[in-house]
Design a protein around this motif. Structure first.
Motif, PDB file in Angstrom:
ATOM      1  N   SER A  10       0.851  -1.190   0.000  1.00  0.00           N
ATOM      2  CA  SER A  10       0.000   0.000   0.000  1.00  0.00           C
ATOM      3  C   SER A  10       0.886   1.240   0.000  1.00  0.00           C
ATOM      4  O   SER A  10       1.780   1.355   0.835  1.00  0.00           O
ATOM      5  CB  SER A  10      -0.893   0.027   1.244  1.00  0.00           C
ATOM      6  OG  SER A  10      -1.760  -1.072   1.247  1.00  0.00           O
ATOM      7  N   GLN A  33      -0.359   0.192  -9.634  1.00  0.00           N
ATOM      8  CA  GLN A  33      -1.465  -0.764  -9.709  1.00  0.00           C
ATOM      9  C   GLN A  33      -1.078  -2.008 -10.500  1.00  0.00           C
ATOM     10  O   GLN A  33      -1.449  -3.120 -10.124  1.00  0.00           O
ATOM     11  CB  GLN A  33      -2.699  -0.083 -10.300  1.00  0.00           C
ATOM     12  CG  GLN A  33      -3.308   0.917  -9.331  1.00  0.00           C
ATOM     13  CD  GLN A  33      -4.360   1.808  -9.949  1.00  0.00           C
ATOM     14  OE1 GLN A  33      -4.388   2.025 -11.152  1.00  0.00           O
ATOM     15  NE2 GLN A  33      -5.228   2.345  -9.115  1.00  0.00           N
ATOM     16  N   LYS A  38      -1.562  -1.280  -3.856  1.00  0.00           N
ATOM     17  CA  LYS A  38      -2.769  -0.478  -3.648  1.00  0.00           C
ATOM     18  C   LYS A  38      -2.364   0.964  -3.365  1.00  0.00           C
ATOM     19  O   LYS A  38      -1.450   1.206  -2.589  1.00  0.00           O
ATOM     20  CB  LYS A  38      -3.570  -1.049  -2.486  1.00  0.00           C
ATOM     21  CG  LYS A  38      -4.911  -0.381  -2.308  1.00  0.00           C
ATOM     22  CD  LYS A  38      -5.911  -1.340  -1.717  1.00  0.00           C
ATOM     23  CE  LYS A  38      -7.253  -0.712  -1.483  1.00  0.00           C
ATOM     24  NZ  LYS A  38      -7.864  -0.011  -2.581  1.00  0.00           N
TER      25      LYS A  38
END
Length: 176
Positions: A10, A33, A38
Motif C-alpha cells: 500500500s 497498480q 494499492k
C-alpha cells in the motif's frame, strides 16, 4: 499473508488540492497498480483534487489522518500546485514520520522541495530544473539526472518525462 506484506503493498500518494501534474499521477498510479500495489490518495482537498487540465481524483485520506504504519511508502506528486505545499508544516511532519519509520519516500518535479524544507534530504537531490534554486537554498546539491536515490532511500525525479523510471525505482526499493 502477514500485515507487513499488506502494508508494504500500500502506497500513499500526496496530491495537491489544485494543479497537480496529471501525467505524473497517471503514470505513477497505473504502474503501482500494475505491480499489485494499492494506492491511497491524501490531500487537503475536501473531496476531490483537481489536476492542471481538470482531471479530478477522489481524496481517500485527509492529511490529518495519515498513519505511516499503514503504508509501505509515500510519493509526493508534483505540478504547479505543489509549490503551495513547500512550507506546509503538516506535510513536513507526515514526511518526517515516514522517514522515522524507515519507509520509502519519493518526490517528483517540484515536490522534492517539500522534503528538503522538512530536513529529510541532507546532501543531494534532483527536482524540476526551474526549482533548482529552491533546493540549493536549503543547502542541497542539485543533481542534473532524471532520477536520484539518496542514501536514506529517498527517491527524487525531475519531471513528468521521468515518471516511469521514477516509479520503477520506487517499486524496486519497496520490494527489496
Amino acid at each position: 499473508m502477514g500485515i507487513e506484506f499488506l502494508t508494504k503493498k500500500s502506497i500513499l500518494l500526496i496530491l495537491p488540492a489544485q494543479d497537480f501534474n496529471e501525467q505524473e499521477y497517471l503514470i505513477i498510479s497505473s504502474q503501482l497498480q500494475r505491480a499489485n500495489i494499492k494506492i491511497f490518495i491524501a490531500s487537503d482537498a475536501n473531496t476531490v483534487c483537481k489536476g492542471a487540465s481538470s482531471l479530478k481524483v477522489k481524496n481517500d485520506v485527509s492529511l490529518y489522518n495519515i498513519h505511516e504504519s499503514n503504508f509501505g511508502g509515500i510519493i509526493f506528486i508534483g505540478g504547479n500546485g505543489v509549490k503551495r505545499y513547500w512550507t506546509n508544516k503538516s506535510l513536513h511532519n507526515v514526511a518526517r514520520k515516514f522517514f522515522a519509520a524507515k519507509k520509502i519516500i519519493g518526490a517528483i518535479c517540484s515536490a522534492p522541495i517539500i522534503l528538503a524544507k522538512a530536513g529529510l534530504i541532507k546532501q543531494k537531490a534532483t527536482c524540476f530544473v526551474e526549482d533548482k534554486n529552491e533546493l540549493e537554498k536549503e543547502g542541497i546539491e542539485y543533481i542534473d539526472t532524471p532520477v536520484y536515490i539518496d542514501t536514506n532511500k529517498i527517491v527524487t525525479a525531475q519531471s513528468p518525462t521521468n515518471a516511469a523510471e521514477f516509479v520503477s525505482t520506487f517499486i524496486h526499493l519497496l520490494n527489496n
